[in-house]
Write a protein that holds these residues in place. Structure first.
Motif, PDB file in Angstrom:
ATOM      1  N   GLN A 199       0.912  -1.131   0.168  1.00  0.00           N
ATOM      2  CA  GLN A 199      -0.146   0.166   0.022  1.00  0.00           C
ATOM      3  C   GLN A 199       0.853   1.316  -0.174  1.00  0.00           C
ATOM      4  N   GLY A 200       2.075   1.113   0.411  1.00  0.00           N
ATOM      5  CA  GLY A 200       2.968   2.297   0.310  1.00  0.00           C
ATOM      6  C   GLY A 200       2.637   3.388   1.602  1.00  0.00           C
ATOM      7  N   SER A 201       2.336   4.345   1.492  1.00  0.00           N
ATOM      8  CA  SER A 201       2.002   5.251   2.585  1.00  0.00           C
ATOM      9  C   SER A 201       0.453   5.644   2.519  1.00  0.00           C
ATOM     10  N   GLY A 202      -0.284   4.718   1.793  1.00  0.00           N
ATOM     11  CA  GLY A 202      -1.757   5.069   1.707  1.00  0.00           C
ATOM     12  C   GLY A 202      -2.041   6.271   1.004  1.00  0.00           C
ATOM     13  N   THR A 203      -3.142   6.925   1.436  1.00  0.00           N
ATOM     14  CA  THR A 203      -3.768   7.933   0.865  1.00  0.00           C
ATOM     15  C   THR A 203      -3.485   8.827   2.061  1.00  0.00           C
ATOM     16  N   LEU A 204      -2.746  10.040   1.883  1.00  0.00           N
ATOM     17  CA  LEU A 204      -2.500  11.197   2.656  1.00  0.00           C
ATOM     18  C   LEU A 204      -3.552  12.195   2.990  1.00  0.00           C
ATOM     19  N   MET A 205      -4.386  11.761   4.103  1.00  0.00           N
ATOM     20  CA  MET A 205      -5.626  12.675   4.146  1.00  0.00           C
ATOM     21  C   MET A 205      -6.259  12.681   5.628  1.00  0.00           C
ATOM     22  N   SER A 206      -6.969  13.405   5.974  1.00  0.00           N
ATOM     23  CA  SER A 206      -7.684  13.084   7.133  1.00  0.00           C
ATOM     24  C   SER A 206      -8.454  11.942   7.372  1.00  0.00           C
ATOM     25  N   ALA A 207      -8.448  11.348   8.438  1.00  0.00           N
ATOM     26  CA  ALA A 207      -9.191   9.995   8.783  1.00  0.00           C
ATOM     27  C   ALA A 207     -10.797  10.235   8.463  1.00  0.00           C
ATOM     28  N   VAL A 208     -11.244  11.525   8.519  1.00  0.00           N
ATOM     29  CA  VAL A 208     -12.571  11.711   8.245  1.00  0.00           C
ATOM     30  C   VAL A 208     -13.341  11.051   6.959  1.00  0.00           C
TER      31      VAL A 208
ATOM     32  N   SER B 146      -5.617  16.599  10.852  1.00  0.00           N
ATOM     33  CA  SER B 146      -4.367  15.912  10.890  1.00  0.00           C
ATOM     34  C   SER B 146      -4.534  14.664  10.042  1.00  0.00           C
ATOM     35  N   SER B 147      -3.561  14.480   9.261  1.00  0.00           N
ATOM     36  CA  SER B 147      -3.591  13.241   8.278  1.00  0.00           C
ATOM     37  C   SER B 147      -3.932  11.820   9.076  1.00  0.00           C
ATOM     38  N   ALA B 148      -4.472  11.090   8.431  1.00  0.00           N
ATOM     39  CA  ALA B 148      -4.776   9.545   9.243  1.00  0.00           C
ATOM     40  C   ALA B 148      -3.386   8.985   9.429  1.00  0.00           C
ATOM     41  N   VAL B 149      -3.482   8.091  10.554  1.00  0.00           N
ATOM     42  CA  VAL B 149      -2.298   7.196  10.866  1.00  0.00           C
ATOM     43  C   VAL B 149      -2.122   6.229   9.561  1.00  0.00           C
ATOM     44  N   LEU B 150      -1.013   6.141   9.201  1.00  0.00           N
ATOM     45  CA  LEU B 150      -0.504   5.269   7.926  1.00  0.00           C
ATOM     46  C   LEU B 150      -0.929   4.051   8.260  1.00  0.00           C
TER      47      LEU B 150
END
Length: 400
Positions: A74-83, A270-274
């Motif tokens: 998945q790499g670092s996933g999608t870098l965004m807020s967990a919402v 804040s960005s979600a936990v990766l």
């Protein structure tokens, strides 16, 4: 124009004063030594008691394997807020497993323990609400009060009678404490606090950061160990201690958990936990569930170290856990105390203001499960030698 002649950006006057005061503090109290940057690099055989990796899991192969697999897939996933995460995201799957582990209706995963505490207090209390905080509660709980614009009403450390007097004077409100205090190493009188909370209709928030993984059945924390899960409304924790990762959590009712991520500013912005961090935490949980041998060795070595240091004349009170702090008596004594142990290959973590009160700095030893009998003996040998470097020979004991 040379760098020396080039004007720098304009600094606020108050910042200039604070920076200059910081440099003066280093010169006068730290004797020109930077407590954190000027230390020698630990040798290969040094005993490092700096980390909060209490169960010694940071290099566990199952955890590392899970993280590597997730990164590759998945790499670092999608870098965004967990919402913005979907309901089937691995973060929510892990949160449900953690909720079952903690005996809670629901768990919300946060970016850190600090984010969990600030965000939760901000969500829970309205402006001008009293928040009754133990004086030694973690800084994140105090910052949560600031974020909520609530009224901070501190009570003396681990004194339930003072808490009750504060509630009588200021009125009911949120009670917020640590279950295991991160510098003192003592436990909160949780059963007494629950009684007070029930009697006055106050919700209770317990930060389990330093107890989770360490105390209770399968390391489920002090609240579970005391059978109080149904009477503690909110629990938080940092997962950068025994869980050897980087995240935090809030354990609460399902209603609160569904509400929290969309109203906590810490969660929204804040960005979600990766994904690889979630994978590592999930693997760590499986190890922690079956880590009774690690916990037993942790508690045994901590007890041996506490007993040995006490016999040598060090006042380590009120520690009764894996966190053991030595007090130099003043901040100016910290460089000497720290250097005395560093030179002998024993590395603790210096705590000074604002992490501690100005008049109560500490050199914290965080015991971990991989410590051997020989290493504990070596720490005590270093402590016996260090006391002659640090403390006057004429004194038999060294109080806080």
């Amino acid at each position: 124009m040379t760098d020396a002649a080039r004007p720098g950006p304009i600094e606020p006057t108050h910042l200039t004063g604070r920076i200059e005061a910081g440099h003066e503090r280093m010169r006068s109290r730290w004797h020109g030594m930077h407590l954190f940057r000027d230390r020698p690099r630990p040798a290969a055989d040094a005993i490092c008691l700096l980390s909060n990796d209490y169960l010694a899991l940071s290099r566990h192969p199952d955890i590392i394997r899970a993280q590597i697999t997730s990164l590759r897939e998945q790499g670092s996933g999608t870098l965004m807020s967990a919402v913005y995460l979907r309901a089937d995201d691995a973060q929510f799957v892990f949160a449900d497993v953690m909720a079952d582990y903690l005996g809670s209706e629901a768990v919300v995963l946060c970016q850190s323990g600090m984010a969990a505490n600030i965000g939760l207090v901000q969500v829970l209390v309205a402006a001008d609400t009293p928040v009754h905080l133990d004086l030694r509660s973690h800084a994140s709980l105090w910052q949560g009060v600031v974020a909520a614009r609530a009224h901070c009403r501190p009570f003396r450390h681990n004194e339930p009678d003072d808490l009750e007097a504060g509630i009588a004077h200021y009125g009911p409100g949120l009670i917020a404490v640590d279950s295991l205090y991160s510098v003192e190493g003592d436990l909160c009188p949780l059963a007494d606090l629950v009684e007070i909370a029930d009697r006055h209709g106050c919700p209770l928030l317990v930060d389990e950061s330093h107890a989770l993984g360490v105390l209770g059945p399968q390391g489920r924390g002090l609240t579970v160990a005391l059978g109080l899960t149904d009477r503690v409304a909110f629990r938080t924790a940092s997962l950068s201690k025994a869980f050897a990762g980087r995240a935090g959590l809030v354990a609460a009712s399902r209603r609160c958990a569904d509400f929290f991520p969309f109203y906590s500013l810490q969660a929204i912005f804040s960005s979600a936990v990766l994904p690889y961090e979630v994978a590592g935490l999930a693997a760590a949980l499986e190890v922690i569930r079956g880590a009774d041998l690690r916990r037993r060795n942790l508690h045994r070595q901590a007890a041996c170290l506490r007993e040995g240091l006490t016999d040598l004349g060090y006042d380590i009170a009120p520690s009764c856990t894996q966190i053991i702090s030595l007090r130099p008596g003043s901040e100016s004594g910290m460089p000497r105390l720290q250097s005395a142990f560093d030179r002998r290959g024993v590395f603790g973590a210096p705590f000074v203001a604002p992490a501690t009160p100005e008049d109560d700095p500490a050199l914290r030893f965080s015991v971990h499960a991989d410590l051997t009998d020989q290493q504990v003996a070596a720490i005590l040998e270093a402590a016996a030698e260090a006391r002659t470097d640090v403390f006057p020979r004429s004194r038999a004991r060294w109080a806080r």
